[in-house]
Each structure stands twice: as C-alpha cells, then as structure tokens.
Design a protein around this motif. Structure first.
Motif, PDB file in Angstrom:
ATOM      1  N   GLN A 150       0.790  -1.231   0.000  1.00  0.00           N
ATOM      2  CA  GLN A 150       0.000   0.000   0.000  1.00  0.00           C
ATOM      3  C   GLN A 150       0.832   1.297   0.000  1.00  0.00           C
ATOM      4  OE1 GLN A 150      -0.811   2.393   2.547  1.00  0.00           O
ATOM      5  NE2 GLN A 150      -2.417   3.398   1.332  1.00  0.00           N
ATOM      6  N   PRO A 151       1.918   1.405   0.809  1.00  0.00           N
ATOM      7  CA  PRO A 151       2.629   2.691   0.863  1.00  0.00           C
ATOM      8  C   PRO A 151       3.705   2.882  -0.194  1.00  0.00           C
ATOM      9  CG  PRO A 151       3.562   1.232   2.492  1.00  0.00           C
ATOM     10  CD  PRO A 151       2.453   0.460   1.806  1.00  0.00           C
ATOM     11  N   VAL A 152       3.775   1.991  -1.206  1.00  0.00           N
ATOM     12  CA  VAL A 152       4.841   2.076  -2.207  1.00  0.00           C
ATOM     13  C   VAL A 152       4.882   3.450  -2.866  1.00  0.00           C
ATOM     14  CG1 VAL A 152       5.552   1.242  -4.477  1.00  0.00           C
ATOM     15  CG2 VAL A 152       5.014  -0.390  -2.676  1.00  0.00           C
ATOM     16  N   GLY A 153       3.713   3.976  -3.242  1.00  0.00           N
ATOM     17  CA  GLY A 153       3.656   5.286  -3.885  1.00  0.00           C
ATOM     18  C   GLY A 153       4.198   6.396  -3.007  1.00  0.00           C
ATOM     19  N   LEU A 154       3.877   6.358  -1.727  1.00  0.00           N
ATOM     20  CA  LEU A 154       4.372   7.367  -0.786  1.00  0.00           C
ATOM     21  C   LEU A 154       5.888   7.276  -0.613  1.00  0.00           C
ATOM     22  CD1 LEU A 154       1.634   7.160   2.006  1.00  0.00           C
ATOM     23  CD2 LEU A 154       1.958   9.011   0.359  1.00  0.00           C
ATOM     24  N   LEU A 155       6.398   6.048  -0.544  1.00  0.00           N
ATOM     25  CA  LEU A 155       7.826   5.853  -0.297  1.00  0.00           C
ATOM     26  C   LEU A 155       8.678   6.260  -1.487  1.00  0.00           C
ATOM     27  CD1 LEU A 155       7.641   2.454   1.600  1.00  0.00           C
ATOM     28  CD2 LEU A 155       8.314   4.661   2.560  1.00  0.00           C
ATOM     29  N   ARG A 156       8.066   6.399  -2.653  1.00  0.00           N
ATOM     30  CA  ARG A 156       8.822   6.873  -3.820  1.00  0.00           C
ATOM     31  C   ARG A 156       9.077   8.373  -3.737  1.00  0.00           C
ATOM     32  NH1 ARG A 156       5.244   3.573  -8.231  1.00  0.00           N
ATOM     33  NH2 ARG A 156       6.443   1.642  -8.219  1.00  0.00           N
ATOM     34  N   THR A 157       8.269   9.061  -2.953  1.00  0.00           N
ATOM     35  CA  THR A 157       8.363  10.526  -2.869  1.00  0.00           C
ATOM     36  C   THR A 157       8.885  11.010  -1.527  1.00  0.00           C
ATOM     37  OG1 THR A 157       6.441  10.640  -4.346  1.00  0.00           O
ATOM     38  CG2 THR A 157       7.071  12.663  -3.205  1.00  0.00           C
ATOM     39  N   PHE A 158       8.487  10.318  -0.453  1.00  0.00           N
ATOM     40  CA  PHE A 158       8.829  10.788   0.891  1.00  0.00           C
ATOM     41  C   PHE A 158       9.713   9.778   1.622  1.00  0.00           C
ATOM     42  CE2 PHE A 158       4.578  12.257  -0.320  1.00  0.00           C
ATOM     43  CZ  PHE A 158       4.786  13.633  -0.311  1.00  0.00           C
ATOM     44  N   SER A 159      10.397  10.251   2.657  1.00  0.00           N
ATOM     45  CA  SER A 159      11.333   9.397   3.376  1.00  0.00           C
ATOM     46  C   SER A 159      10.601   8.311   4.162  1.00  0.00           C
ATOM     47  CB  SER A 159      12.177  10.231   4.343  1.00  0.00           C
ATOM     48  OG  SER A 159      11.401  10.614   5.473  1.00  0.00           O
ATOM     49  N   PRO A 160      11.211   7.141   4.304  1.00  0.00           N
ATOM     50  CA  PRO A 160      10.601   6.065   5.096  1.00  0.00           C
ATOM     51  C   PRO A 160      10.335   6.471   6.538  1.00  0.00           C
ATOM     52  CG  PRO A 160      12.368   5.198   3.738  1.00  0.00           C
ATOM     53  CD  PRO A 160      12.447   6.688   3.633  1.00  0.00           C
ATOM     54  N   ALA A 161      11.213   7.309   7.097  1.00  0.00           N
ATOM     55  CA  ALA A 161      11.020   7.748   8.486  1.00  0.00           C
ATOM     56  C   ALA A 161       9.736   8.555   8.626  1.00  0.00           C
ATOM     57  CB  ALA A 161      12.218   8.573   8.953  1.00  0.00           C
ATOM     58  N   ALA A 162       9.486   9.443   7.669  1.00  0.00           N
ATOM     59  CA  ALA A 162       8.270  10.268   7.714  1.00  0.00           C
ATOM     60  C   ALA A 162       7.020   9.422   7.490  1.00  0.00           C
ATOM     61  CB  ALA A 162       8.350  11.377   6.662  1.00  0.00           C
ATOM     62  N   VAL A 163       7.062   8.552   6.478  1.00  0.00           N
ATOM     63  CA  VAL A 163       5.892   7.727   6.162  1.00  0.00           C
ATOM     64  C   VAL A 163       5.560   6.790   7.322  1.00  0.00           C
ATOM     65  CG1 VAL A 163       4.990   5.924   4.649  1.00  0.00           C
ATOM     66  CG2 VAL A 163       6.284   7.832   3.673  1.00  0.00           C
ATOM     67  N   THR A 164       6.577   6.097   7.840  1.00  0.00           N
ATOM     68  CA  THR A 164       6.345   5.149   8.929  1.00  0.00           C
ATOM     69  C   THR A 164       5.976   5.864  10.226  1.00  0.00           C
ATOM     70  OG1 THR A 164       7.943   3.648   7.924  1.00  0.00           O
ATOM     71  CG2 THR A 164       7.311   3.198  10.201  1.00  0.00           C
ATOM     72  N   GLY A 165       6.645   6.982  10.496  1.00  0.00           N
ATOM     73  CA  GLY A 165       6.353   7.738  11.718  1.00  0.00           C
ATOM     74  C   GLY A 165       4.922   8.245  11.749  1.00  0.00           C
ATOM     75  N   TRP A 166       4.510   8.880  10.648  1.00  0.00           N
ATOM     76  CA  TRP A 166       3.131   9.374  10.573  1.00  0.00           C
ATOM     77  C   TRP A 166       2.137   8.216  10.582  1.00  0.00           C
ATOM     78  CZ3 TRP A 166       2.010  13.954  11.965  1.00  0.00           C
ATOM     79  CH2 TRP A 166       2.822  15.047  11.665  1.00  0.00           C
ATOM     80  N   GLY A 167       2.477   7.141   9.884  1.00  0.00           N
ATOM     81  CA  GLY A 167       1.592   5.978   9.857  1.00  0.00           C
ATOM     82  C   GLY A 167       1.387   5.390  11.240  1.00  0.00           C
ATOM     83  N   MET A 168       2.462   5.275  12.002  1.00  0.00           N
ATOM     84  CA  MET A 168       2.360   4.748  13.360  1.00  0.00           C
ATOM     85  C   MET A 168       1.541   5.668  14.258  1.00  0.00           C
ATOM     86  SD  MET A 168       5.987   3.053  14.424  1.00  0.00           S
ATOM     87  CE  MET A 168       6.491   1.467  13.748  1.00  0.00           C
ATOM     88  N   LEU A 169       1.795   6.952  14.156  1.00  0.00           N
ATOM     89  CA  LEU A 169       1.070   7.898  15.005  1.00  0.00           C
ATOM     90  C   LEU A 169      -0.422   7.910  14.666  1.00  0.00           C
ATOM     91  CD1 LEU A 169       1.351   9.950  17.266  1.00  0.00           C
ATOM     92  CD2 LEU A 169       1.738  11.721  15.531  1.00  0.00           C
ATOM     93  N   ILE A 170      -0.732   7.925  13.383  1.00  0.00           N
ATOM     94  CA  ILE A 170      -2.140   7.887  12.960  1.00  0.00           C
ATOM     95  C   ILE A 170      -2.804   6.602  13.447  1.00  0.00           C
ATOM     96  CG2 ILE A 170      -3.665   7.675  10.952  1.00  0.00           C
ATOM     97  CD1 ILE A 170      -1.593   9.446   9.452  1.00  0.00           C
ATOM     98  N   GLY A 171      -2.118   5.484  13.248  1.00  0.00           N
ATOM     99  CA  GLY A 171      -2.659   4.206  13.676  1.00  0.00           C
ATOM    100  C   GLY A 171      -2.856   4.138  15.178  1.00  0.00           C
ATOM    101  N   GLY A 172      -1.856   4.621  15.925  1.00  0.00           N
ATOM    102  CA  GLY A 172      -1.938   4.580  17.379  1.00  0.00           C
ATOM    103  C   GLY A 172      -3.052   5.442  17.934  1.00  0.00           C
ATOM    104  N   VAL A 173      -3.171   6.661  17.409  1.00  0.00           N
ATOM    105  CA  VAL A 173      -4.224   7.580  17.878  1.00  0.00           C
ATOM    106  C   VAL A 173      -5.604   7.033  17.524  1.00  0.00           C
ATOM    107  CG1 VAL A 173      -5.223   9.870  17.586  1.00  0.00           C
ATOM    108  CG2 VAL A 173      -2.746   9.616  17.835  1.00  0.00           C
ATOM    109  N   THR A 174      -5.744   6.515  16.299  1.00  0.00           N
ATOM    110  CA  THR A 174      -7.032   5.958  15.871  1.00  0.00           C
ATOM    111  C   THR A 174      -7.407   4.737  16.708  1.00  0.00           C
ATOM    112  OG1 THR A 174      -6.627   6.694  13.599  1.00  0.00           O
ATOM    113  CG2 THR A 174      -8.340   5.033  13.927  1.00  0.00           C
ATOM    114  N   PHE A 175      -6.455   3.846  16.914  1.00  0.00           N
ATOM    115  CA  PHE A 175      -6.707   2.617  17.672  1.00  0.00           C
ATOM    116  C   PHE A 175      -7.006   2.922  19.135  1.00  0.00           C
ATOM    117  CE2 PHE A 175      -5.186  -1.954  18.532  1.00  0.00           C
ATOM    118  CZ  PHE A 175      -6.379  -2.484  18.069  1.00  0.00           C
ATOM    119  N   SER A 176      -6.476   4.043  19.640  1.00  0.00           N
ATOM    120  CA  SER A 176      -6.701   4.403  21.042  1.00  0.00           C
ATOM    121  C   SER A 176      -8.171   4.693  21.324  1.00  0.00           C
ATOM    122  CB  SER A 176      -5.853   5.618  21.424  1.00  0.00           C
ATOM    123  OG  SER A 176      -6.309   6.793  20.767  1.00  0.00           O
TER     124      SER A 176
END
Length: 308
Positions: A181-207
């Motif tokens: 799923q994140p292949v398109g994002l990783l072609r443009t943005f850094s893995p740290a940004a994509v994974t960091g935001w993904g984790m934070l979004i997931g964590g806040v939503t799951f909370s």
C-alpha cells in the motif's frame, strides 16, 4: 561514485542483522508481557505505535525539517497516509501481537513471514502475469513449512489452535498489504516520515477503541524493561538500522539478512520462555525462511512478478 568495498559494507551487514534480531526479540518480549504480566495485546500495540511514531516523526523533523510535513500538502497523499496508518499499520501490528498471545512469538513470527507469498500473488494478478518458477518454488516451501509448523506432519491433528492459525495467516495478509500500500508514498517521501506518521495515525485511531490510558496487568521493573525494549529497540532502532543498512548494502542483501528474524524469535522464545520447539518446527521454519530467500533472489533478477 565508487562502489563501497567489502570492508565498508561490514557496518551495513551488522545493522541489517541487528534490526532482524531486535525485531525477533521484541516478539518474545511481547509474549512475556502477555503470559507473565497480563498485558492486553491491543493496549501494547496502541502505545507502541504512538510512542514510536512520535520518535520517528521527531527524527524526521531533525533530519528533514519542513519536508517532514510535505506529505500532508496534497489530499491524495494525505488519504494514502491515513489508509496506511489505519488499515496498514494497525492491522499488521495488532494481528501479529494477537497471534503471539494465542500461540508464541516464534510461531507467530514465522507465520507472518508467509506474507511475501501474498505480495507475489497480488502482483501476478495485477500485471496478469504468471509467477516465475522461483516463485512457484517459494509457494511450495511456504505451504510445506506452514504445514509442518501447525501439524508436525500429521494430517489428523493441529499442534496450535485454529484461532492461532487464523490470526497468523491474517498477520501475513496484513504484512502483504502493509508492504504494497505505501509504495507510492515511499517513492516521494522518506521512510522515516511515512512510517512515523503511519504509526502515530494508527496509534491515535486505535486508542479510540483500546482506551490505552487504563493500565492493566502487573507493572514492575520487568514489565517496564520489556515494554521499553519493544518501543526503543524493537521499533525505532530496528527500523533505523534497517533503513541505514539498505543505503550501505542495498535492499536485496538487507532483506536477505533480516530473514533471520524468525530464528531470533524462536531462539529467544525457546531459551528464555521455555517454548517447546521440536525438530519439525525448526524444519518448517527453515522452509519458510527459504521462501523469503527465493523471493528476494527472484526480485533481484528483474523478472519477478514482484516488480512494480
């Protein structure tokens, strides 16, 4: 620019192996927290994603400054990121940890490593192209390894519960989605940004579902130590070391070296938590690891259906 020498590649090899070992041990730490300390898998997943997400975003801000927020400028990218965080990150984290709680860290980690087979199937369907021979061989190894792992070679009984098998396979499917799923994002943005935001979004939503502000289980120094290890070593450092290794030795070699993660989980589960792991379990593990090796080699050949 000259290619790095074998000596210069040593740090990359060490980092790739370290990331795999960190990931494997973090699975065993999770099993320890579930079995010995009574923590809830959903609670652990929520806090792991929230804390690690903040750390990775902070790291991205330090390294990239304003570009860490570029991912939010276009609605299309923002939507992709939200889907990655909610459907990708939450799914892969929760199914894996819940699978551990139903079986053990070794079995859950090994079952999740069937995920690349589903990635191959997805791209074969997408490109309307039959898999190549090496991918058929990988599928055979994955099925054989899974059969040995869950039945010990018997067609009459299972050695782990049907529920554990279901969640383990679901974890592999979630890993495939998380990879694709994140292949398109990783072609443009850094893995740290994509994974960091993904984790934070997931964590806040799951909370919103898990209500992580309510602590459960027994909290002592062992609990805090295992929890800290999962967040710091099993998430942040493992992720950073893997990305760094890719820049030094390349994605193919890094992926091959990180296939020792199931072995790391199995060894620590056996010697630390006393998990029973028989010869057929080790054979099944070896077959599934062979799947990862074959698919990685297939990808590097340039003919695989894994190519985008």
């Amino acid at each position: 620019m000259s290619q790095p020498t074998s000596y210069q590649k040593v740090p990359g090899v060490i980092m790739a192996l370290s990331s795999a070992i960190f990931w494997g041990i973090s699975g065993t730490c999770a099993q320890f927290l579930f079995e010995k300390k009574g923590l809830d898998p959903a609670w652990l997943v929520t806090w792991r994603m929230c804390i690690a997400g903040w750390i990775l975003i902070s790291f991205s801000l330090i390294q990239e400054r304003k570009t860490a927020f570029e991912i939010w400028r276009k609605p299309k990218n923002a939507l992709r990121l939200l889907l990655f965080g909610i459907l990708g990150m939450v799914a892969v984290q929760y199914t894996y940890f819940y699978s551990i709680s139903l079986s053990n860290a070794a079995t859950a980690t090994i079952l999740q490593y069937i995920g690349p087979v589903f990635v191959v199937a997805f791209y074969a369907i997408k490109h309307r192209k039959w898999p190549i021979l090496i991918e058929y061989a990988a599928l055979f190894l994955a099925l054989s390894g899974t059969f040995l792992l869950v039945t010990h070679g018997s067609t009459e009984e299972l050695v782990i519960s049907e529920k554990a098998i279901f969640w383990g396979i679901l974890s592999a499917l979630a890993l495939a989605f998380y990879t694709i799923q994140p292949v398109g994002l990783l072609r443009t943005f850094s893995p740290a940004a994509v994974t960091g935001w993904g984790m934070l979004i997931g964590g806040v939503t799951f909370s919103l579902v898990t209500q992580p502000w309510y602590f459960s289980g027994t909290w002592d120094w062992e609990t805090w130590a295992a929890f800290t290890y999962i967040v710091v070593f099993g998430t942040v450092l493992a992720f950073y070391f893997f990305l760094k290794s890719v820049t030094i030795i390349g994605a193919t070699k890094a992926s091959l070296l990180t296939s020792v993660e199931p072995l790391s989980a199995a060894v620590t589960a056996v010697f630390w938590l006393g998990v029973s792991f028989l010869a057929l379990d080790w054979l099944g593990t070896g077959l599934i690891l062979g799947t990862v090796i074959l698919l990685t080699l297939g990808k590097s050949s340039g003919e695989s259906t894994l190519q985008e």
